[in-house]
Scaffold this motif. Structure first.
Motif, mmCIF file in Angstrom:
data_model
loop_
_atom_site.group_PDB
_atom_site.id
_atom_site.type_symbol
_atom_site.label_atom_id
_atom_site.label_comp_id
_atom_site.label_asym_id
_atom_site.label_seq_id
_atom_site.Cartn_x
_atom_site.Cartn_y
_atom_site.Cartn_z
ATOM 1 N N ALA A 197 0.818 -1.213 0.000
ATOM 2 C CA ALA A 197 0.000 0.000 0.000
ATOM 3 C C ALA A 197 0.853 1.265 0.000
ATOM 4 N N ALA A 198 2.131 1.147 0.378
ATOM 5 C CA ALA A 198 3.008 2.319 0.465
ATOM 6 C C ALA A 198 4.038 2.377 -0.659
ATOM 7 N N PHE A 199 4.342 1.228 -1.280
ATOM 8 C CA PHE A 199 5.371 1.161 -2.316
ATOM 9 C C PHE A 199 4.807 0.474 -3.566
ATOM 10 N N GLU A 200 5.374 0.824 -4.719
ATOM 11 C CA GLU A 200 4.904 0.237 -5.973
ATOM 12 C C GLU A 200 5.366 -1.199 -6.149
ATOM 13 N N GLU A 201 6.536 -1.520 -5.617
ATOM 14 C CA GLU A 201 7.135 -2.839 -5.840
ATOM 15 C C GLU A 201 7.419 -3.505 -4.498
ATOM 16 N N VAL A 202 6.987 -4.757 -4.337
ATOM 17 C CA VAL A 202 7.286 -5.527 -3.130
ATOM 18 C C VAL A 202 7.788 -6.907 -3.556
ATOM 19 N N VAL A 203 8.866 -7.346 -2.924
ATOM 20 C CA VAL A 203 9.483 -8.643 -3.214
ATOM 21 C C VAL A 203 9.733 -9.345 -1.885
ATOM 22 N N LEU A 204 9.654 -10.664 -1.875
ATOM 23 C CA LEU A 204 9.892 -11.442 -0.658
ATOM 24 C C LEU A 204 10.926 -12.517 -0.949
ATOM 25 N N VAL A 230 15.202 -8.845 -9.875
ATOM 26 C CA VAL A 230 14.728 -10.136 -9.377
ATOM 27 C C VAL A 230 15.569 -11.272 -9.944
ATOM 28 N N ALA A 231 15.988 -11.161 -11.202
ATOM 29 C CA ALA A 231 16.790 -12.236 -11.810
ATOM 30 C C ALA A 231 18.108 -12.412 -11.066
ATOM 31 N N ALA A 232 18.789 -11.299 -10.759
ATOM 32 C CA ALA A 232 20.053 -11.389 -10.025
ATOM 33 C C ALA A 232 19.824 -11.931 -8.618
ATOM 34 N N VAL A 246 12.637 -16.275 -4.451
ATOM 35 C CA VAL A 246 12.331 -14.856 -4.582
ATOM 36 C C VAL A 246 10.936 -14.756 -5.168
ATOM 37 N N GLU A 247 10.000 -14.270 -4.344
ATOM 38 C CA GLU A 247 8.603 -14.173 -4.766
ATOM 39 C C GLU A 247 8.264 -12.727 -5.103
ATOM 40 N N GLU A 254 -0.895 -13.383 -4.715
ATOM 41 C CA GLU A 254 -1.703 -14.551 -4.344
ATOM 42 C C GLU A 254 -1.374 -14.998 -2.927
ATOM 43 N N PHE A 255 -0.089 -14.992 -2.579
ATOM 44 C CA PHE A 255 0.317 -15.366 -1.222
ATOM 45 C C PHE A 255 -0.259 -14.381 -0.201
ATOM 46 N N THR A 256 -0.240 -13.088 -0.530
ATOM 47 C CA THR A 256 -0.763 -12.056 0.385
ATOM 48 C C THR A 256 -2.253 -12.236 0.602
#
Length: 281
Positions: A197-204, A230-232, A246-247, A254-256
């Motif tokens: 909700a605060a950032f455009e991009e989120v990665v886990l 993400v690839a690196a 790396v999701e 979907e996980f969220t």
């Protein structure tokens, strides 16, 4: 030569112990109330023993061209593992470390001193209060690794906190957080929703066994207003001794699931780890 011996000290928020690693001459493990907090090798500050720290290190290595100095804000100090890593890999970086436990900081710098000219400034303060007063657009990277005991404090989990982090980061800046959880992942999902909700991009980044609900563990959340490499990150995390996934994108949404951003009044700390999840000895 005298063998190093463990150091135990009552600190502001528990009992801290520095234990020498018998396999590495000037390496130490920091625990607080028995929970491992940090590992430092004074001779090799780029050695990141903990898997979550290595994953954060991978992100730090890929957020900008190699060796470029960065302005980094660390919420949570521990034994200053990650500040030492940045100082070594990106000389000339300016770093602020905010740690609420003054006695812990004094123990760490007394026994595991920072190198001269490290560019690391230490501050004793509450992380949320410090962040609220930090200047706009003042950091390239913000790393949140704050624990009260073995839990992330509730006031560092809300949307208002996430917006403060977003405000302090420069355009292109990156937020990183160490988040412990296990199935059914109510805490982790709520954090993903909050930062989405605060950032455009989120990665886990997390171990597959953790994401499948087989064990409690640490996940690294990354948030930014720009695409991340993400690839690196996938290549680097897959090559670790304990490979991680790396999701991002649709799979992460979907996980969220239906999780909602956390308001200050509804915020709760991360769950208590099960017995033995992170214990030492």
């Amino acid at each position: 030569m005298t063998e190093p011996i463990p150091v135990t000290r009552a600190v502001d928020h528990g009992t801290a112990k520095l234990m020498p690693d018998v396999d590495r001459e000037r390496a130490w493990l920091l625990t607080v109330d028995g929970a491992p907090q940090s590992y430092v090798d004074l001779d090799e500050p780029t050695h990141l023993e903990f898997e979550y720290a290595r994953r954060i290190g991978h992100v730090l290595d890929t957020v900008a061209e190699p060796g470029r100095p960065l302005d980094v804000l660390h919420l949570g100090g521990g034994a200053l593992t990650l500040p030492r890593y940045v100082a070594e890999t990106r000389p000339g970086s300016r770093q602020d470390v905010v740690e609420a436990d003054r006695a812990l900081l004094e123990l760490v710098v007394g026994h595991l001193p920072l190198p001269d000219g490290s560019g690391i400034a230490l501050h004793t303060a509450d992380a949320r209060a410090w962040l609220r007063g930090a200047p706009d657009d003042s950091a390239d990277v913000l790393i949140a690794d704050v624990f009260g005991g073995s839990r992330v404090p509730a006031h560092l989990t809300s949307l208002a906190y996430a917006h403060d982090a977003e405000r302090v980061l420069r355009t292109g800046g990156v937020y990183l957080a160490n988040l412990p959880d296990g199935a059914p992942f109510a805490f982790l999902r709520s954090q993903l929703a909050t930062f989405a909700a605060a950032f455009e991009e989120v990665v886990l980044i997390a171990e597959p066994a953790m994401l499948r609900g087989r064990r409690f563990g640490n996940a690294v959340l990354i948030a930014a207003h720009r695409p991340l490499d993400v690839a690196a990150l996938t290549r680097l995390t897959a090559s670790d001794a304990f490979p991680a996934r790396v999701e991002h994108g649709a799979a992460l949404r979907e996980f969220t699931g239906a999780a909602e951003p956390v308001r200050d009044e509804d915020a709760v700390p991360s769950p208590e780890p099960p017995d033995g999840a992170f214990g030492v000895g």
